[in-house]
Design an enzyme around this catalytic site. Structure first.
Site, PDB file in Angstrom:
ATOM      1  N   SER A 151     -71.990  31.024 -52.011  1.00  0.00           N
ATOM      2  CA  SER A 151     -73.243  30.680 -51.328  1.00  0.00           C
ATOM      3  C   SER A 151     -73.661  29.260 -51.641  1.00  0.00           C
ATOM      4  CB  SER A 151     -74.376  31.680 -51.566  1.00  0.00           C
ATOM      5  OG  SER A 151     -75.324  31.494 -50.527  1.00  0.00           O
ATOM      6  N   HIS A 205     -83.974  19.671 -56.193  1.00  0.00           N
ATOM      7  CA  HIS A 205     -84.812  18.546 -55.760  1.00  0.00           C
ATOM      8  C   HIS A 205     -85.574  18.047 -56.985  1.00  0.00           C
ATOM      9  CE1 HIS A 205     -83.965  20.131 -51.765  1.00  0.00           C
ATOM     10  NE2 HIS A 205     -84.298  21.315 -52.262  1.00  0.00           N
ATOM     11  N   CYS A 222     -73.644  35.387 -53.282  1.00  0.00           N
ATOM     12  CA  CYS A 222     -73.323  36.629 -52.601  1.00  0.00           C
ATOM     13  C   CYS A 222     -72.535  37.493 -53.574  1.00  0.00           C
ATOM     14  CB  CYS A 222     -72.482  36.303 -51.366  1.00  0.00           C
ATOM     15  SG  CYS A 222     -71.882  37.755 -50.501  1.00  0.00           S
TER      16      CYS A 222
END
Length: 128
Positions: A68, A73, A88
């Protein structure tokens, strides 16, 4: 699509300032920790922001994983960051790998405060 989504708001980081302000340092950390945990990076895109004086400022980045993704940030002005690691668990349980990546990135950033959430995604199999 069963999986685990780890979400962290990371405040007042005391770790290496370069990790919050330098694209290459943050990308190396994130991709390296994914590999070290046994996940499979397929590609990465990290963007370097600059302040008004043209100096490195925040960074935003994503590591696309076969399992995945990781997204991060940074806001070096306040020493803050957000971190998402989603895996996943279709062909194998990657939960421990995701937790390892999440923990290691946070350890390097060395925040004074963390607000973290674990979200189990998808449906349980019938009869479980």
């Amino acid at each position: 699509m069963n999986g685990l989504h780890l979400i962290g708001d990371i405040y007042r980081c005391r770790g290496a300032h370069d990790t919050l302000t330098r694209r290459a340092a943050l990308e190396e950390l994130c991709v390296g920790e994914c590999r070290d945990a046994g996940l499979s990076p397929l590609g990465a895109y990290f963007y370097q922001f600059e302040n008004a004086e043209g100096e490195p400022a925040g960074v935003t980045g994503t590591v696309v994983l076969a399992e995945s993704h990781l997204a991060i940030h940074t806001w070096p002005e306040t020493g803050d960051a957000t971190l998402d690691v989603y895996v996943c668990n279709f062909s194998r349980d990657n939960s421990a790998r995701a937790r390892q990546v999440f923990r290691r990135v946070i350890e390097v950033l060395a925040p004074a405060e963390i607000v973290a959430h674990e979200v189990v995604r998808g449906r349980l199999p019938v009869g479980a």
